[in-house]
Design an enzyme around this catalytic site. Sequence first.
Site, PDB file in Angstrom:
ATOM      1  N   GLY A  17       0.776  -1.233   0.000  1.00 28.78           N
ATOM      2  CA  GLY A  17       0.000   0.000   0.000  1.00 28.78           C
ATOM      3  C   GLY A  17       0.807   1.282   0.000  1.00 28.78           C
ATOM      4  N   THR A  18       2.057   1.246  -0.531  1.00 34.54           N
ATOM      5  CA  THR A  18       2.794   2.519  -0.581  1.00 34.54           C
ATOM      6  C   THR A  18       2.144   3.475  -1.591  1.00 34.54           C
ATOM      7  OG1 THR A  18       4.414   1.740  -2.212  1.00 34.54           O
ATOM      8  CG2 THR A  18       4.977   1.451   0.118  1.00 34.54           C
ATOM      9  N   ASN A  19       1.586   2.936  -2.673  1.00 34.42           N
ATOM     10  CA  ASN A  19       0.884   3.818  -3.620  1.00 34.42           C
ATOM     11  C   ASN A  19      -0.397   4.365  -2.999  1.00 34.42           C
ATOM     12  OD1 ASN A  19       2.083   4.124  -6.490  1.00 34.42           O
ATOM     13  ND2 ASN A  19       2.512   2.002  -5.909  1.00 34.42           N
ATOM     14  N   HIS A 112       1.577   0.385 -13.320  1.00 31.73           N
ATOM     15  CA  HIS A 112       2.388  -0.819 -13.510  1.00 31.73           C
ATOM     16  C   HIS A 112       3.865  -0.414 -13.538  1.00 31.73           C
ATOM     17  CE1 HIS A 112       3.228  -4.896 -14.720  1.00 31.73           C
ATOM     18  NE2 HIS A 112       4.071  -4.409 -15.616  1.00 31.73           N
TER      19      HIS A 112
HETATM   20  C1  GRF Z   1       3.461  -1.127  -7.492  1.00 36.54           C
HETATM   21  O1  GRF Z   1       4.781  -1.284  -7.953  1.00 36.54           O
HETATM   22  C2  GRF Z   1       2.510  -1.039  -8.656  1.00 36.54           C
HETATM   23  O2  GRF Z   1       3.086  -0.515  -9.805  1.00 36.54           O
HETATM   24  C3  GRF Z   1       2.128  -2.474  -8.895  1.00 36.54           C
HETATM   25  O3  GRF Z   1       2.069  -3.043  -7.624  1.00 36.54           O
HETATM   26  C4  GRF Z   1       2.958  -2.355  -6.754  1.00 36.54           C
HETATM   27  C5  GRF Z   1       2.179  -2.009  -5.521  1.00 36.54           C
HETATM   28  O4  GRF Z   1       3.003  -1.553  -4.492  1.00 36.54           O
HETATM   29  N1  GRF Z   1       0.888  -2.558  -9.641  1.00 36.54           N
HETATM   30  P1  GRF Z   1       2.367  -0.902  -3.202  1.00 36.54           P
HETATM   31  O5  GRF Z   1       1.444  -1.955  -2.554  1.00 36.54           O
HETATM   32  O6  GRF Z   1       1.602   0.311  -3.623  1.00 36.54           O
HETATM   33  O7  GRF Z   1       3.513  -0.581  -2.304  1.00 36.54           O
END
Ligand code: GRF
Length: 203
Positions: A17-19, A112
Amino acid sequence: MSEQDVKKIAVFASGTGTNYTALKAYEGPGRYQIALLVSDRPGAPVTVRAANDGVSVFAEEIRGRGDRGRFEARILEHLKDARIDLIVLAGYMRLIGETLLSVYPERIVNIHPSLLPAFPGREAIAQALAYGVKVTGATVHLVDAGLDSGPIIAQQAVEVTEDETLETLTTRIHSVEHALYPQTVARLLHTPYRVRGRRFEWV
Ligand code: GRF
């Protein structure tokens, strides 16, 4: 700004969940509000992050073949209740089915960690490193029924250095994602766009 003017997004995520956290930090007037977090992994770190932020969480495991449609129908009820304008996939490890695609046409996005169409699917950063590319990056795209295959909205390149490791490359790509994704999501909600064939265009 009235309550009705606030654009609402649902973030779908399965993992760390860093994004999600980067999207959360970018919330605000004229941008968006995260009104719902959807996960297919109850207890995943991202569900804890969202709950700690006070965001509504809907998390259920998909059990067995044929359950995706039922799961998506339950998700749909939550999306409608929360008046969601855009679905934002952020590390959601499932394909999206017709139940959601038909209700949110060109209103579901994904990020992605490669320059698509190179290296779709899992372990994209490791795939690119093993292949020996000199440039990789991150892609934001509309979601269709395929795997990382919808029209491309935005891309940002990251150079691969001579002494690159999976850890260093992952860190740099993630920091690109954390800036690119929130800005692109906010723009999508406030700027008209159209899709012609495979081409995404701002209008
Ligand atoms: C990210 O690298 C995104 O591009 C891919 O999955 C990863 C998710 O990372 N679809 P996080 O859970 O947001 O840290």
